[in-house]
Scaffold this motif. Structure first.
Motif, mmCIF file in Angstrom:
data_model
loop_
_atom_site.group_PDB
_atom_site.id
_atom_site.type_symbol
_atom_site.label_atom_id
_atom_site.label_comp_id
_atom_site.label_asym_id
_atom_site.label_seq_id
_atom_site.Cartn_x
_atom_site.Cartn_y
_atom_site.Cartn_z
ATOM 1 N N GLN A 28 -3.624 3.737 0.615
ATOM 2 C CA GLN A 28 -4.197 3.463 -0.698
ATOM 3 C C GLN A 28 -3.658 2.139 -1.215
ATOM 4 O O GLN A 28 -2.447 1.915 -1.236
ATOM 5 C CB GLN A 28 -3.871 4.586 -1.677
ATOM 6 N N VAL A 29 -4.601 1.268 -1.619
ATOM 7 C CA VAL A 29 -4.262 -0.086 -2.066
ATOM 8 C C VAL A 29 -4.817 -0.287 -3.469
ATOM 9 O O VAL A 29 -5.994 0.016 -3.723
ATOM 10 C CB VAL A 29 -4.851 -1.146 -1.114
ATOM 11 N N ALA B 225 0.858 -1.194 0.000
ATOM 12 C CA ALA B 225 0.000 0.000 0.000
ATOM 13 C C ALA B 225 0.892 1.240 0.000
ATOM 14 O O ALA B 225 2.118 1.147 0.100
ATOM 15 C CB ALA B 225 -0.913 0.000 1.219
ATOM 16 N N ARG B 226 0.251 2.383 -0.099
ATOM 17 C CA ARG B 226 0.961 3.658 -0.049
ATOM 18 C C ARG B 226 0.225 4.584 0.899
ATOM 19 O O ARG B 226 -1.003 4.681 0.866
ATOM 20 C CB ARG B 226 1.056 4.288 -1.437
ATOM 21 N N ILE B 227 0.972 5.240 1.785
ATOM 22 C CA ILE B 227 0.372 6.194 2.720
ATOM 23 C C ILE B 227 0.317 7.570 2.049
ATOM 24 O O ILE B 227 1.331 8.052 1.519
ATOM 25 C CB ILE B 227 1.183 6.270 4.032
ATOM 26 N N VAL C 256 0.606 -1.740 10.327
ATOM 27 C CA VAL C 256 1.400 -1.282 9.189
ATOM 28 C C VAL C 256 2.876 -1.571 9.455
ATOM 29 O O VAL C 256 3.375 -1.371 10.564
ATOM 30 C CB VAL C 256 1.184 0.229 8.944
ATOM 31 N N PHE C 257 3.572 -2.015 8.386
ATOM 32 C CA PHE C 257 4.980 -2.398 8.506
ATOM 33 C C PHE C 257 5.831 -1.638 7.493
ATOM 34 O O PHE C 257 5.383 -1.300 6.395
ATOM 35 C CB PHE C 257 5.149 -3.904 8.254
ATOM 36 N N LEU D 83 0.503 -3.334 4.631
ATOM 37 C CA LEU D 83 -0.622 -3.389 5.550
ATOM 38 C C LEU D 83 -0.831 -4.822 6.022
ATOM 39 O O LEU D 83 -0.696 -5.768 5.239
ATOM 40 C CB LEU D 83 -1.914 -2.914 4.869
ATOM 41 N N GLY D 84 -1.178 -4.989 7.303
ATOM 42 C CA GLY D 84 -1.504 -6.301 7.847
ATOM 43 C C GLY D 84 -2.932 -6.326 8.358
ATOM 44 O O GLY D 84 -3.317 -5.494 9.186
#
Length: 384
Positions: A256-257, A244-246, A360-361, A285-286
């Motif tokens: 955003q995925v 994803a992107r923050i 989030v990782f 994302l988890g």
């Protein structure tokens, strides 16, 4: 003071560094499960506690006493092996009482102890049989009885259920847990089966490559993983891990995925302050499968639910649950829905995301991105 303290323990075999500074402390009556993939060092650590392997560096303390150089016979520790290690020529009673016999315990007292343990394990009718006449589950009970009869300070179990079939493994797992609850004994238990770890443990130590990845209660390790390895290893099915992107939206960070045909925007709830610094950066994302479900099953009262319509790639009924697979961030994602939900592959349906459970990782370090306050109260050694 902790009952069992594994303090900065290292193990080297020549140039090979097998254990790299393990720190674990548990209290009396705890059920600690060491879990991790094959070769992670969990059985080596167990053997060091038992005295079967030497310690290269660090200290082991049991009930306040350093046991680094104490002979195994003087550690007051009993071990149950994967192979059962029963004497084939002895009866069940002989196998259970053999350790007491070696300690010169009088015959009458020895017999009383064997009878007591046999009753506890419900194997009174097997005492005159030999191991060759027993099933796998019965042999495991005898191996446990041989440990229990000594009434030691600490019990060690080295993958004791791995040789049993699936149903018997579940049954024995229940018996071990009930036994622990009745006796209140302190147990260190090794397994590579994360379901076994979640079911049995009061605390779990997740290991990888000779290093401790996380130590905490089963629920804490499951809901609040420290890194991508713990997130992916614990749970069945494992946690969904999605690229994803923050970005910033309305002054707040959102994730955003990419989907098959559009972009899904998920609000960030946990660790929001830390993720403000990650705007316009890629993350992982988890989300557990149960955090993605059908709208009717979503926890609208306590969760933070965000709905989206997505294609159904695969439907996997298991009886108690229905797992529905969709695609997010270029990878398959498992959602857990109500059994009997009428869905077929190729359809589109609405998915409900509980973003309050999303973690989030950092894709480079593979570590969890946390708010500073959370990170300060959630060190590697504890996640409760």
């Amino acid at each position: 003071m902790s009952f069992l303290h594994i303090n900065n323990v290292h193990k080297r075999f020549g140039e090979t560094h097998v254990l790299k500074g393990i720190d674990i402390a548990i209290e009396q009556g705890d059920f600690l499960v060491l879990v991790g993939p094959s070769g992670c060092g969990k059985s080596t650590l167990l053997n060091m506690i038992a005295g079967l392997d030497s310690i290269s560096e660090g200290e082991l303390r049991l009930d306040g006493r350093c046991i680094n150089d104490v002979h195994p016979s003087r550690r007051d520790i009993a071990m149950v092996f994967q192979s059962y290690a029963l004497y084939p020529s002895m009866t069940v009673a002989g196998n259970i009482g053999f350790g007491l016999e070696m300690r010169k315990v009088p015959r009458k007292q020895r017999r009383e102890a064997v009878d007591r343990v046999a009753k506890l394990l419900q194997i009174e009718n097997l005492l005159d049989r030999k191991p060759g006449q027993l099933s796998g589950g019965q042999r495991q009970r005898v191996a446990m009885g041989r440990a229990l009869v000594r009434d030691p300070q600490l019990f060690l179990f080295d993958e004791p259920l791995s040789n049993l079939d699936a149903k018997l493994r579940v049954d024995m797992r229940t018996e071990i847990k009930q036994l622990h609850q009745r006796l209140g004994t302190t147990i260190v238990y090794v397994t590579h089966d994360q379901i076994e770890a979640m079911t049995l443990a009061s605390r779990i130590a997740v290991m990888r490559g000779g290093e401790l990845q996380q130590l905490g209660t089963p629920q804490a390790v499951y809901d609040d993983p420290n890194n991508l390895f713990v997130a992916g290893f614990m749970g069945s099915p494992s946690m969904n891990l999605v690229k994803a992107r923050i970005v910033e939206q309305g002054g707040l960070p959102v994730a955003q995925v990419a989907t098959d045909d559009s972009t899904l925007t998920l609000p960030v709830v946990r660790d929001r302050d830390a993720l403000r610094d990650w705007c316009d950066r890629d993350v992982i994302l988890g989300l557990r499968p149960e955090a993605i479900t059908d709208p009717a099953s979503a926890n609208h009262g306590e969760g933070n639910i965000h709905e989206a319509e997505l294609p159904v790639a695969l439907v996997e009924p298991t009886g108690a649950d229905l797992y529905v697979v969709t695609t997010l961030g270029g990878t398959h994602v498992n959602a857990r829905m109500r059994p009997g939900t009428p869905l077929r592959s190729g359809e589109r349906t609405r998915f409900a995301f509980d973003v309050s459970r999303m973690v989030v990782f950092d894709p480079e370090s593979e570590q969890r991105i946390r708010d500073e306050r959370t990170a300060e109260t959630t060190p590697l050694e504890e996640t409760a």
